[in-house]
Design an enzyme around this catalytic site. Structure first.
Site, mmCIF file in Angstrom:
data_model
loop_
_atom_site.group_PDB
_atom_site.id
_atom_site.type_symbol
_atom_site.label_atom_id
_atom_site.label_comp_id
_atom_site.label_asym_id
_atom_site.label_seq_id
_atom_site.Cartn_x
_atom_site.Cartn_y
_atom_site.Cartn_z
ATOM 1 N N HIS A 124 33.141 35.636 47.821
ATOM 2 C CA HIS A 124 33.175 36.716 48.333
ATOM 3 C C HIS A 124 33.361 36.500 49.547
ATOM 4 O O HIS A 124 34.369 37.397 50.081
ATOM 5 C CB HIS A 124 32.346 37.982 47.210
ATOM 6 C CG HIS A 124 33.023 38.617 46.309
ATOM 7 N ND1 HIS A 124 33.993 38.452 45.751
ATOM 8 C CD2 HIS A 124 31.813 38.288 45.078
ATOM 9 C CE1 HIS A 124 33.853 38.912 44.348
ATOM 10 N NE2 HIS A 124 32.457 39.263 44.448
ATOM 11 N N GLU A 127 38.285 38.949 42.047
ATOM 12 C CA GLU A 127 36.302 38.746 41.423
ATOM 13 C C GLU A 127 36.111 36.971 41.053
ATOM 14 O O GLU A 127 35.474 36.803 39.598
ATOM 15 C CB GLU A 127 36.216 40.055 39.796
ATOM 16 C CG GLU A 127 35.839 41.023 41.276
ATOM 17 C CD GLU A 127 34.038 41.273 41.452
ATOM 18 O OE1 GLU A 127 33.928 40.038 40.894
ATOM 19 O OE2 GLU A 127 34.560 42.132 42.647
ATOM 20 N N HIS A 173 28.849 33.411 43.218
ATOM 21 C CA HIS A 173 29.562 34.000 42.829
ATOM 22 C C HIS A 173 29.285 35.166 44.208
ATOM 23 O O HIS A 173 30.790 35.843 44.801
ATOM 24 C CB HIS A 173 29.570 35.343 41.711
ATOM 25 C CG HIS A 173 30.067 36.549 41.632
ATOM 26 N ND1 HIS A 173 31.411 36.874 40.168
ATOM 27 C CD2 HIS A 173 30.214 37.365 42.314
ATOM 28 C CE1 HIS A 173 32.284 37.705 40.324
ATOM 29 N NE2 HIS A 173 31.509 38.310 41.840
ATOM 30 N N GLU A 174 28.119 35.851 44.825
ATOM 31 C CA GLU A 174 28.488 36.858 45.570
ATOM 32 C C GLU A 174 29.336 36.293 47.240
ATOM 33 O O GLU A 174 29.670 36.721 47.998
ATOM 34 C CB GLU A 174 26.732 37.127 46.030
ATOM 35 C CG GLU A 174 26.405 37.992 44.914
ATOM 36 C CD GLU A 174 27.452 38.819 43.943
ATOM 37 O OE1 GLU A 174 28.369 39.642 45.275
ATOM 38 O OE2 GLU A 174 27.328 39.118 42.975
ATOM 39 N N ASP A 205 24.500 30.605 39.165
ATOM 40 C CA ASP A 205 26.469 31.164 39.508
ATOM 41 C C ASP A 205 26.280 32.592 39.883
ATOM 42 O O ASP A 205 27.374 32.652 40.483
ATOM 43 C CB ASP A 205 26.607 31.331 38.103
ATOM 44 C CG ASP A 205 25.864 32.152 36.977
ATOM 45 O OD1 ASP A 205 24.452 32.400 37.036
ATOM 46 O OD2 ASP A 205 26.077 31.990 35.700
ATOM 47 N N HIS A 223 36.668 44.413 37.795
ATOM 48 C CA HIS A 223 35.722 43.170 37.062
ATOM 49 C C HIS A 223 36.644 43.021 35.456
ATOM 50 O O HIS A 223 36.136 42.606 34.805
ATOM 51 C CB HIS A 223 34.418 44.238 37.081
ATOM 52 C CG HIS A 223 33.593 43.697 38.386
ATOM 53 N ND1 HIS A 223 33.780 45.049 39.281
ATOM 54 C CD2 HIS A 223 32.961 42.490 38.876
ATOM 55 C CE1 HIS A 223 33.171 44.692 40.791
ATOM 56 N NE2 HIS A 223 32.426 42.940 40.102
HETATM 57 ZN ZN LIG Z 1 31.728 39.777 42.566
#
Ligand SMILES: [Zn+2]
Length: 895
Positions: free
Chosen positions: A390, A410, A386-387, A382, A478
């Site tokens: 982006h 985010e 996630h990265e 995950d 965040h």
């Molecule tokens: Zn992030």
């Protein structure tokens, strides 16, 4: 701090306004036409079905040109960014707005087409196009000065000396008439990258915030990652084995080199996937660059040794392939950039040799660290997803990394982070670990305790939105992410996962633009749902999920605000109000462009612009309720003259020049009736200047080596903090000067130092016939004492003790004849993390003494207070998700 000129939450004045809303037949308003404030171009036009034959981008431009009254868009100002295929043979053309050829920050417009050839039609269009831009498009300040000014945005001199400066070129900031700025990213020797926008007409820093490390857009057809790390020539696809961090040996896709060796380069997909082992190198050496000679992890044989596991390299390599395939197979996307560009991971970085327990996307690649007490970060699928998401966002909606757009970045990364993991692992959506992010990184403890964030935290805008400016987490990117991400995850639980994934992805690819806020995000997801043919029932489910997280039109009005807004969404740098006699003055982005505005504190009437439109920056105003005085800087004059100006608050009188210099710095302008004062700095000294009854300004004599800062002016008295050096020691002494007699009436004795360092006097105010100042025991003190004295130096009293837990550490002290308002601010992040309660709050204490009271119970951050008369205070408040100029007539008391 050096940058007093920073902006708050961005998303310049474009709240979606329903103009001609279609009946809410699906239980939710997806209006036919949504217009934006601050622009005449509609934010969303749907239900069109208008013929538009030809190549998609040309057809879209012709369509916009054919309807000038509907769109108010000049097609000559649009440049095609991308044309993407959507399901059902549809195509979306994404344009960037260029004002006179210069990109406009957040200016993007999308046109969606269906059908083919002669049968092609425009179905809908929308985005953010700013119609009021008149800003110049050529910088008047030399490039070298812009660069120096950007560096001044770093607080720490060591950071300035060692910083790597990236110049991303000119950009128009779209407040009102627009502002031409040069965009820099500073990579300090330590700490996070900082994005800084410098006014190209004045050299002033107008916006600065922490950022991930963006780099310039690569040349057309070339992906940034490819440019950074092109795979070597002559590689052949191969397979081999390598151990994961957990010890299991797995099959990996490799490349065989001409020299017979093998490396972590996967050639089986359209995107070439490579993985590098930094072997403990410093993360800054890999942030948006690669050290010379860096190469993917390699081995003489196709069986990689144990180090590939303990570094996290095998996990990163395998997970990059899983994420790539998820976007390809499920959503039809060709790699992170949509063009099959290379995908690069770097594992095993440290922070100068100490553990770097984090992972980030540097706008070209993924960078991962390790521990302490954690598995290497690439172990978590995950986190990897996630990265990498982006990277997908950067090449679609490209959200600006600040405030609500940053929180949506985010949120979308969290959503796909978990969606990829549960899909690949076969985890059920109702499994308690499904909504957790990074929960698999801890060798001990529960997944819940290990998780960095969770998409089932049930946070809502109304209950939980953290109202902060840029200072904290880039405006809560965040901290506020799970409000929006939680709604998306609820949609995935309520609909089938594949439909939800397509829905979020189509919103990203076909609707969302860089400055969109949560409500625009909701509208985009619902509009994408209609494109995908969701049933009315499904659309109601989607709307209900956003409702449950408080993401709906007007949520800001439901969070219990006890102040009255005078100006909403103040995005202009150098915005700090002054007030007197029921009037306020502030630099703002008003109807007549960025400039100095005056308005009434009772909210009546329209603010009027005081400053001339002359290409200069007008800021740091003071007012006595009748006139304003301020500093104008920059303009087309290459010597960047600075000028002190005055004008009546009515906005109808003449603007008068009081002082002008091309060699000295002018600051701290104060006005009181026919008296005017300001400071002039040159050769390391700052000297007060005074003009009485319209006469020429004269410099006041100061002892050799002394400076005067923090001027205050009232009823013929001028106060300042006099500073000089005694050996190593800086002496700071509050001083009062009578303009009538031309003599100093009081020079206060230095407060005895409590600690090893000197005591510091700062933040003067003159009110109620008293001089007030903040006395700090030393320059590291967490709190100071507010002291007061008669202007002749007699009767010194402690008005507020530094023992009061919310005593201030910094100014200003905003004083009226009745009360003084101060701001308490936590110096550091509280142990339990940021909450609204921990953000800066205003307090007020009667000048005659008494118990301090809260000025307002607004739950978010409160900044830049100015006192009017009595107990009335005006300030900048970030509670509502934007920074607003607000007012209260009396303190709220206890909250
Ligand atoms: Zn992030």
């Amino acid at each position: 701090m050096a940058v007093a000129t920073v902006v708050a939450a961005l998303a310049p004045g474009v709240p979606p306004v329903l103009a001609a809303a279609a009946p809410a037949s699906d239980g939710d308003p997806v209006p036919a036409l949504v217009t934006g404030g601050g622009t005449e171009a509609p934010q969303l036009v749907t239900g069109l079905s208008e013929p538009a034959p030809g190549e998609p981008a040309a057809a879209a431009l012709a369509h916009l040109a054919a309807h000038p009254d509907r769109y108010r868009i000049d097609p000559g100002e649009l440049a095609e960014l991308a044309t993407t295929e959507a399901p059902g043979g549809r195509r979306t053309v994404r344009f960037e707005q260029r004002h006179g050829g210069v990109p406009v920050l957040g200016g993007q417009y999308l046109v969606r087409l269906s059908g083919q050839g002669a049968g092609q039609k425009v179905e809908s269009a929308g985005g953010r196009y700013f119609t009021a831009l008149t800003a110049p498009t050529v910088a008047t300040v030399p490039a070298e000065e812009l660069r120096r000014s950007a560096l001044d945005g770093l607080d720490d001199a060591r950071d300035r000396a060692g910083a790597d400066v990236e110049d991303l070129g000119p950009v128009v900031l779209p407040d009102g008439a627009g502002l031409l700025a040069e965009r820099f990213v500073l990579h300090p020797a330590s700490g996070r990258a900082r994005e800084v926008f410098v006014d190209a007409a004045t050299g002033a820093v107008v916006l600065a915030h922490d950022t991930r490390a963006p780099r310039p857009e690569p040349a057309a057809g070339e992906s940034a990652a490819t440019a950074a790390t092109a795979p070597a020539e002559g590689l052949q696809p191969a397979t081999g084995t390598a151990p994961e961090a957990h010890g299991r040996t797995v099959a990996v896709n490799l490349a065989r080199r001409p020299d017979g060796g093998y490396q972590f380069t996967d050639l089986t997909r359209t995107s070439v996937i490579s993985t590098y082992d930094a072997a403990g190198g410093d993360f800054l050496d890999y942030q948006r660059k690669m050290p010379a000679g860096a190469a993917p992890l390699s081995s003489a044989t196709p069986a990689f040794p144990a180090a590939a596991g303990s570094s996290g390299a095998t996990d990163a390599h395998v997970n990059a392939g899983i994420v790539h395939d998820f976007f390809r197979d499920r959503l039809g996307r060709n790699g992170l950039d949509g063009k099959g560009g290379a995908i690069v991971s770097v594992v095993n970085v440290t922070d100068l040799g100490t553990p770097f327990p984090n992972a980030f996307w540097d706008r070209t690649k993924m960078v991962y660290g390790n521990g302490p007490g954690r598995y290497p970060f690439p172990v978590a699928l995950d986190v990897a997803a996630h990265e990498m998401t982006h990277g997908v966002v950067q090449n679609t909606a490209n959200f600006f990394d600040l405030g609500q757009p940053g929180a949506m970045n985010e949120a979308v990364a969290d959503y796909f982070g978990n969606a990829v993991e549960v899909t690949a692992r076969g985890t059920a959506m109702d499994d308690p670990t499904a909504p957790l992010l990074g929960e698999s990184l801890c060798p001990t403890g529960t997944p819940q305790a290990c998780a960095e964030r969770r998409l089932d935290d049930r946070r809502t805008t109304v209950a939980d939105f953290l109202g902060t400016r840029h200072e904290i987490d880039a405006g809560g990117v965040h901290l506020n992410a799970t409000i929006f991400g939680g709604a998306l995850w609820d949609i995935r639980r309520a609909l089938d996962p594949l439909t939800a994934d397509r829905l979020v992805y189509r919103a990203l690819a076909d609707y969302l633009t860089p400055l969109d806020d949560f409500v625009a995000g909701r509208n985009a997801v619902l509009a994408a749902g209609r494109d995908l043919g969701l049933t009315k029932r499904q659309l109601r489910t989607v709307a209900a999920a956003f409702d449950a997280h408080g993401i709906k039109e007007g949520w800001q009005q439901r969070i219990g605000i006890d102040s009255r807004a005078l100006l909403r969404d103040v995005t202009t740098g150098m915005a700090a109000p002054a007030a007197a006699h029921g009037r306020w003055v502030m630099r703002a982005d008003g109807a007549a462009g960025v400039g100095l505005y005056a308005g009434a504190l009772d909210g009546r009437g329209t603010p009027v612009r005081l400053s001339p439109e002359d290409g200069r920056s007008h800021s740091w105003a003071d007012t006595d309720g009748t006139n304003a005085a301020w500093v104008a800087k920059g303009g087309s004059d290459p010597r960047a003259a600075q000028e002190v100006l005055t004008a009546p608050l009515s906005g109808t009188g003449p603007v008068r020049s009081v002082f002008r210099s091309t060699t000295e710095q002018v600051g701290a302008v104060r006005i009181s009736g026919t008296d005017l004062a300001f400071t002039v700095s040159s050769d390391g000294r700052t000297v007060p200047h005074v003009s009485r009854d319209g006469g020429a300004p004269v410099a006041l004599p100061l002892p050799e080596g002394h400076s005067a800062t923090g001027l205050v002016l009232r009823d013929g008295l001028l106060g300042w903090v006099e500073t000089w050096q005694e050996g190593e020691r800086l002496v700071t002494v509050p001083t009062v000067h009578s303009l009538a007699t031309g003599t100093v009436t009081a020079r206060f004795p230095e407060h005895a130092p409590a600690g090893s360092g000197p005591s510091l006097a700062t933040s003067l105010a003159l009110a109620g016939g008293r001089l007030l100042w903040l006395d700090l025991p030393d320059d590291h003190a967490a709190r100071g004492t507010i002291r007061s004295a008669a202007p002749d130096g007699s009767g010194i009293v402690d008005l507020l003790s530094a023992d009061f837990p919310q005593a201030p550490r910094t100014g200003p002290l905003a004083a009226s004849d009745q009360a003084v308002t101060f701001r308490y601010e936590n110096e550091k992040k509280p142990a339990g993390g940021w909450t609204n309660a921990a953000l800066p709050k205003l307090w007020q204490i009667p000048l005659a003494g008494g118990a301090p009271q809260r000025v307002s119970c607004d739950r978010g951050g409160q900044y830049e207070a100015a006192a009017d008369e009595g107990t009335r205070v005006v300030w900048l408040d970030a509670t509502a998700g934007t920074t607003d100029l607000v007012v209260r007539d009396r303190p709220a008391g206890r909250c």
